[in-house]
Design a protein around this motif. Structure first.
Motif, PDB file in Angstrom:
ATOM      1  N   LEU A 101      -6.045   8.508  -4.102  1.00  0.00           N
ATOM      2  CA  LEU A 101      -7.277   9.084  -4.605  1.00  0.00           C
ATOM      3  C   LEU A 101      -7.862  10.031  -3.561  1.00  0.00           C
ATOM      4  N   GLU A 102      -8.669  10.957  -4.015  1.00  0.00           N
ATOM      5  CA  GLU A 102      -9.331  11.899  -3.122  1.00  0.00           C
ATOM      6  C   GLU A 102     -10.501  11.200  -2.430  1.00  0.00           C
ATOM      7  N   GLN A 103     -10.557  11.310  -1.114  1.00  0.00           N
ATOM      8  CA  GLN A 103     -11.716  10.804  -0.382  1.00  0.00           C
ATOM      9  C   GLN A 103     -12.813  11.844  -0.485  1.00  0.00           C
ATOM     10  N   VAL A 104     -13.963  11.444  -0.987  1.00  0.00           N
ATOM     11  CA  VAL A 104     -15.069  12.363  -1.181  1.00  0.00           C
ATOM     12  C   VAL A 104     -16.028  12.324   0.008  1.00  0.00           C
ATOM     13  N   TRP A 105     -16.253  11.153   0.585  1.00  0.00           N
ATOM     14  CA  TRP A 105     -17.228  11.005   1.666  1.00  0.00           C
ATOM     15  C   TRP A 105     -16.884   9.791   2.502  1.00  0.00           C
ATOM     16  N   GLN A 151     -19.115  10.839   9.093  1.00  0.00           N
ATOM     17  CA  GLN A 151     -20.354  11.620   9.202  1.00  0.00           C
ATOM     18  C   GLN A 151     -21.120  11.238  10.457  1.00  0.00           C
ATOM     19  N   ARG A 152     -21.204   9.923  10.708  1.00  0.00           N
ATOM     20  CA  ARG A 152     -21.907   9.473  11.916  1.00  0.00           C
ATOM     21  C   ARG A 152     -21.248  10.005  13.181  1.00  0.00           C
ATOM     22  N   ASP A 153     -19.900  10.130  13.136  1.00  0.00           N
ATOM     23  CA  ASP A 153     -19.155  10.571  14.309  1.00  0.00           C
ATOM     24  C   ASP A 153     -19.079  12.097  14.407  1.00  0.00           C
ATOM     25  N   GLY A 154     -19.843  12.795  13.587  1.00  0.00           N
ATOM     26  CA  GLY A 154     -19.887  14.241  13.686  1.00  0.00           C
ATOM     27  C   GLY A 154     -19.017  14.979  12.681  1.00  0.00           C
ATOM     28  N   GLY A 155     -18.316  14.255  11.828  1.00  0.00           N
ATOM     29  CA  GLY A 155     -17.513  14.900  10.764  1.00  0.00           C
ATOM     30  C   GLY A 155     -18.400  15.247   9.604  1.00  0.00           C
ATOM     31  N   ARG A 156     -17.790  15.413   8.454  1.00  0.00           N
ATOM     32  CA  ARG A 156     -18.598  15.754   7.274  1.00  0.00           C
ATOM     33  C   ARG A 156     -19.291  14.570   6.692  1.00  0.00           C
TER      34      ARG A 156
END
Length: 111
Positions: free
Chosen positions: A97-101, A106-111
């Motif tokens: 499956l596609e990972q959306v979030w 995000q906490r580590d500076g990614g999206r």
């Protein structure tokens, strides 16, 4: 790496599917370890199943599994209860499956 999969249980087979997963065969657990599959968790919503797999390389492990006698035996058994796998677009297929979030990303500076 972590991949998510989606499958569906055949009508009327939820109980049997759950029963078969109380404990999967030890030889299959050993195969997973040898192929770099470290964890595999399954959640159910109605007849829909969502799998989260922690592994070294999903494509390599998935390609090797069909050659393993333990997986062949497992597929003959569990296949009676699984209607199909779906890919990220909902079509029949075993693609992850596609990972959306991802909160941690995000906490580590990614999206």
């Amino acid at each position: 790496m972590r991949v998510a999969l989606h499958s569906e249980i055949r009508e009327g087979a939820v109980g049997s599917y759950r029963e078969r997963h109380l404990r999967i065969p030890d030889d299959l657990v050993a195969v997973f370890g040898r192929l770099g599959i470290h964890d595999w968790t399954i959640w159910r919503s109605g007849r829909r199943l969502f799998h989260l797999v922690e592994c070294d390389d999903w494509d390599a492990a998935y390609a090797a599994l069909p050659q393993e006698p333990a997986d062949q035996a497992w597929q003959r058994d569990i296949g009676r209860f699984v209607e199909l796998f779906r890919d990220a677009d909902g079509a029949a297929g075993t693609g992850p499956l596609e990972q959306v979030w991802d909160l941690a990303a995000q906490r580590d500076g990614g999206r």
